[in-house]
Design a protein around this motif. Structure first.
Motif, PDB file in Angstrom:
ATOM      1  N   GLY A  66     -26.789-120.630  12.303  1.00 18.51           N
ATOM      2  CA  GLY A  66     -27.459-119.685  13.447  1.00 18.51           C
ATOM      3  C   GLY A  66     -27.870-120.569  14.628  1.00 18.51           C
ATOM      4  N   MET A  67     -28.454-119.953  15.555  1.00 23.88           N
ATOM      5  CA  MET A  67     -28.797-120.382  16.771  1.00 23.88           C
ATOM      6  C   MET A  67     -29.961-121.505  16.362  1.00 23.88           C
ATOM      7  SD  MET A  67     -27.260-119.419  19.120  1.00 23.88           S
ATOM      8  CE  MET A  67     -28.035-119.415  20.488  1.00 23.88           C
ATOM      9  N   LEU A  68     -30.806-121.362  15.324  1.00 26.78           N
ATOM     10  CA  LEU A  68     -31.717-122.270  15.126  1.00 26.78           C
ATOM     11  C   LEU A  68     -31.176-123.623  14.519  1.00 26.78           C
ATOM     12  CD1 LEU A  68     -34.616-120.125  13.600  1.00 26.78           C
ATOM     13  CD2 LEU A  68     -34.718-121.166  15.580  1.00 26.78           C
ATOM     14  N   VAL A  69     -30.205-123.439  13.838  1.00 22.46           N
ATOM     15  CA  VAL A  69     -29.324-124.917  13.315  1.00 22.46           C
ATOM     16  C   VAL A  69     -29.044-125.499  14.590  1.00 22.46           C
ATOM     17  CG1 VAL A  69     -27.410-125.669  12.146  1.00 22.46           C
ATOM     18  CG2 VAL A  69     -28.767-123.928  11.094  1.00 22.46           C
ATOM     19  N   ALA A  70     -28.360-124.903  15.354  1.00 23.94           N
ATOM     20  CA  ALA A  70     -27.945-125.361  16.744  1.00 23.94           C
ATOM     21  C   ALA A  70     -29.110-126.148  17.442  1.00 23.94           C
ATOM     22  CB  ALA A  70     -27.054-124.640  17.649  1.00 23.94           C
ATOM     23  N   ALA A  71     -30.017-125.498  17.680  1.00 21.50           N
ATOM     24  CA  ALA A  71     -31.268-125.815  18.119  1.00 21.50           C
ATOM     25  C   ALA A  71     -31.853-127.278  17.559  1.00 21.50           C
ATOM     26  CB  ALA A  71     -32.335-125.019  18.237  1.00 21.50           C
ATOM     27  N   GLY A  72     -31.828-127.202  16.093  1.00 21.44           N
ATOM     28  CA  GLY A  72     -32.206-128.436  15.183  1.00 21.44           C
ATOM     29  C   GLY A  72     -31.353-129.587  15.773  1.00 21.44           C
ATOM     30  N   PHE A  73     -30.138-129.357  16.007  1.00 19.40           N
ATOM     31  CA  PHE A  73     -29.007-130.475  15.902  1.00 19.40           C
ATOM     32  C   PHE A  73     -29.503-131.094  17.349  1.00 19.40           C
ATOM     33  CE2 PHE A  73     -26.871-129.386  12.312  1.00 19.40           C
ATOM     34  CZ  PHE A  73     -26.675-130.681  11.571  1.00 19.40           C
ATOM     35  N   TRP A  74     -29.851-130.020  18.439  1.00 16.48           N
ATOM     36  CA  TRP A  74     -30.039-130.464  19.783  1.00 16.48           C
ATOM     37  C   TRP A  74     -31.237-131.380  20.013  1.00 16.48           C
ATOM     38  CZ3 TRP A  74     -27.487-131.070  24.111  1.00 16.48           C
ATOM     39  CH2 TRP A  74     -26.314-130.468  24.444  1.00 16.48           C
ATOM     40  N   ALA A  75     -32.268-131.000  19.130  1.00 15.76           N
ATOM     41  CA  ALA A  75     -33.480-131.481  19.130  1.00 15.76           C
ATOM     42  C   ALA A  75     -33.497-132.891  18.856  1.00 15.76           C
ATOM     43  CB  ALA A  75     -34.443-130.807  18.360  1.00 15.76           C
ATOM     44  N   VAL A  76     -32.711-133.166  17.237  1.00 16.17           N
ATOM     45  CA  VAL A  76     -32.615-134.250  16.865  1.00 16.17           C
ATOM     46  C   VAL A  76     -31.654-135.174  17.770  1.00 16.17           C
ATOM     47  CG1 VAL A  76     -31.391-135.617  14.880  1.00 16.17           C
ATOM     48  CG2 VAL A  76     -32.922-133.783  14.482  1.00 16.17           C
ATOM     49  N   GLY A  77     -30.533-134.764  18.344  1.00 19.93           N
ATOM     50  CA  GLY A  77     -29.771-135.230  19.307  1.00 19.93           C
ATOM     51  C   GLY A  77     -30.456-135.867  20.651  1.00 19.93           C
ATOM     52  N   ALA A 100     -41.720-135.748  18.321  1.00 19.38           N
ATOM     53  CA  ALA A 100     -41.845-134.264  18.018  1.00 19.38           C
ATOM     54  C   ALA A 100     -40.210-133.754  17.911  1.00 19.38           C
ATOM     55  CB  ALA A 100     -42.410-133.738  19.310  1.00 19.38           C
ATOM     56  N   LEU A 101     -39.282-134.229  18.881  1.00 17.26           N
ATOM     57  CA  LEU A 101     -38.084-133.705  18.656  1.00 17.26           C
ATOM     58  C   LEU A 101     -37.248-134.162  17.324  1.00 17.26           C
ATOM     59  CD1 LEU A 101     -36.650-134.852  22.191  1.00 17.26           C
ATOM     60  CD2 LEU A 101     -36.973-132.307  21.475  1.00 17.26           C
ATOM     61  N   ALA A 102     -37.759-135.363  16.828  1.00 19.26           N
ATOM     62  CA  ALA A 102     -37.153-135.812  15.463  1.00 19.26           C
ATOM     63  C   ALA A 102     -37.461-134.815  14.622  1.00 19.26           C
ATOM     64  CB  ALA A 102     -37.553-137.224  15.096  1.00 19.26           C
ATOM     65  N   PHE A 103     -38.832-134.642  14.484  1.00 16.66           N
ATOM     66  CA  PHE A 103     -39.333-133.624  13.283  1.00 16.66           C
ATOM     67  C   PHE A 103     -38.951-132.252  13.448  1.00 16.66           C
ATOM     68  CE2 PHE A 103     -42.779-136.827  12.570  1.00 16.66           C
ATOM     69  CZ  PHE A 103     -42.276-137.142  11.325  1.00 16.66           C
ATOM     70  N   ALA A 104     -38.791-131.744  14.850  1.00 18.19           N
ATOM     71  CA  ALA A 104     -38.433-130.514  15.231  1.00 18.19           C
ATOM     72  C   ALA A 104     -36.882-130.103  14.608  1.00 18.19           C
ATOM     73  CB  ALA A 104     -38.145-130.195  16.756  1.00 18.19           C
ATOM     74  N   GLY A 105     -36.024-131.105  14.485  1.00 17.26           N
ATOM     75  CA  GLY A 105     -34.830-130.843  14.107  1.00 17.26           C
ATOM     76  C   GLY A 105     -34.575-129.988  12.496  1.00 17.26           C
ATOM     77  N   PRO A 106     -35.315-130.793  11.594  1.00 19.02           N
ATOM     78  CA  PRO A 106     -35.035-130.383  10.327  1.00 19.02           C
ATOM     79  C   PRO A 106     -35.911-129.007  10.111  1.00 19.02           C
ATOM     80  CG  PRO A 106     -35.650-132.642  10.211  1.00 19.02           C
ATOM     81  CD  PRO A 106     -35.802-132.273  11.371  1.00 19.02           C
ATOM     82  N   VAL A 107     -37.121-128.731  11.081  1.00 18.94           N
ATOM     83  CA  VAL A 107     -37.850-127.564  10.725  1.00 18.94           C
ATOM     84  C   VAL A 107     -37.174-126.485  11.266  1.00 18.94           C
ATOM     85  CG1 VAL A 107     -39.809-126.672  11.855  1.00 18.94           C
ATOM     86  CG2 VAL A 107     -40.056-128.823  10.871  1.00 18.94           C
ATOM     87  N   LEU A 108     -36.396-126.678  12.417  1.00 19.92           N
ATOM     88  CA  LEU A 108     -35.708-125.790  13.080  1.00 19.92           C
ATOM     89  C   LEU A 108     -34.532-125.279  12.180  1.00 19.92           C
ATOM     90  CD1 LEU A 108     -35.554-126.593  16.926  1.00 19.92           C
ATOM     91  CD2 LEU A 108     -36.561-124.578  15.941  1.00 19.92           C
ATOM     92  N   ALA A 109     -33.711-126.408  11.442  1.00 15.90           N
ATOM     93  CA  ALA A 109     -33.078-125.786  10.551  1.00 15.90           C
ATOM     94  C   ALA A 109     -33.246-125.131   9.370  1.00 15.90           C
ATOM     95  CB  ALA A 109     -32.052-127.084  10.203  1.00 15.90           C
ATOM     96  N   LEU A 110     -34.573-125.253   8.933  1.00 17.76           N
ATOM     97  CA  LEU A 110     -35.099-124.893   7.603  1.00 17.76           C
ATOM     98  C   LEU A 110     -35.610-123.441   7.964  1.00 17.76           C
ATOM     99  CD1 LEU A 110     -37.469-127.410   6.126  1.00 17.76           C
ATOM    100  CD2 LEU A 110     -35.376-126.194   5.039  1.00 17.76           C
ATOM    101  N   MET A 111     -35.755-123.067   9.455  1.00 20.88           N
ATOM    102  CA  MET A 111     -36.179-121.762   9.666  1.00 20.88           C
ATOM    103  C   MET A 111     -34.915-120.763   9.785  1.00 20.88           C
ATOM    104  SD  MET A 111     -38.996-122.741  12.684  1.00 20.88           S
ATOM    105  CE  MET A 111     -39.183-121.080  13.396  1.00 20.88           C
ATOM    106  N   ASP A 112     -33.849-121.221  10.088  1.00 17.59           N
ATOM    107  CA  ASP A 112     -32.434-120.349  10.024  1.00 17.59           C
ATOM    108  C   ASP A 112     -32.173-119.871   8.752  1.00 17.59           C
ATOM    109  OD1 ASP A 112     -30.314-119.360  11.137  1.00 17.59           O
ATOM    110  OD2 ASP A 112     -28.922-120.660  10.387  1.00 17.59           O
TER     111      ASP A 112
END
Length: 112
Positions: A66-77, A100-112
Motif C-alpha cells: 500500500g501507500m505506507l510501504v511506499a512511504a517507508g521506502f521513501w523514508a529509508v531512501g 528518524a527517517l531510518a526508523f520510520a521506514g520499517p514502522v511505516l511498512a509494518l503499519m500497512d
C-alpha cells in the motif's frame, strides 16, 4: 589602584581565547560524524528490514503493498542523503533526521 594577577597568569593569558572551547567543538564535530556514520549503517539495516516486512506482507497478505510501504521506502531512501549531509556538515538536526527517517521506514511498512 591596579589589580594584581594571580601567580603564573599574564595579561595575555587573561585575554586569549580558551583552548577548551575549540577542542570541545572539534570533539563535538567528531562525535556527530561518528553518529552519522553509524546512522548510515543503521539506515542500511532498516532498508533490509523494510524489504523483509514488505515481502512478508506480500506473501501472507493480499500480495500488494500500500501507500505506507511506499512511504517507508521513501523514508529509508531519504535517510541516506541525510546521513551523507550529516557527515559533510555535522549538525545535530541532520543526525536526528537521519535516525528518524531510518526508523520510520520499517514502522511505516509494518503499519500497512
Amino acid at each position: 589602584m591596579t589589580t594584581q594577577d594571580a601567580p603564573g597568569r599574564t595579561a595575555s593569558s587573561r585575554t586569549a581565547p580558551s583552548r577548551t572551547a575549540s577542542s570541545r567543538t572539534a570533539s563535538s564535530r567528531t562525535a556527530l560524524r561518528v553518529l552519522a556514520g553509524v546512522g548510515l549503517l543503521l539506515a542500511a539495516v532498516c532498508a533490509v528490514a523494510t524489504a523483509v516486512v514488505t515481502l512478508d506482507d506480500a506473501v501472507s497478505g493480499d500480495g500488494s503493498g500500500g501507500m505506507l510501504v511506499a512511504a517507508g521506502f521513501w523514508a529509508v531512501g531519504l535517510a541516506h542523503p541525510a546521513g551523507v549531509a550529516a557527515l559533510v556538515v555535522p549538525r545535530r538536526a541532520l543526525v536526528a533526521a537521519e535516525y528518524a527517517l531510518a526508523f520510520a521506514g520499517p514502522v511505516l511498512a509494518l503499519m500497512d
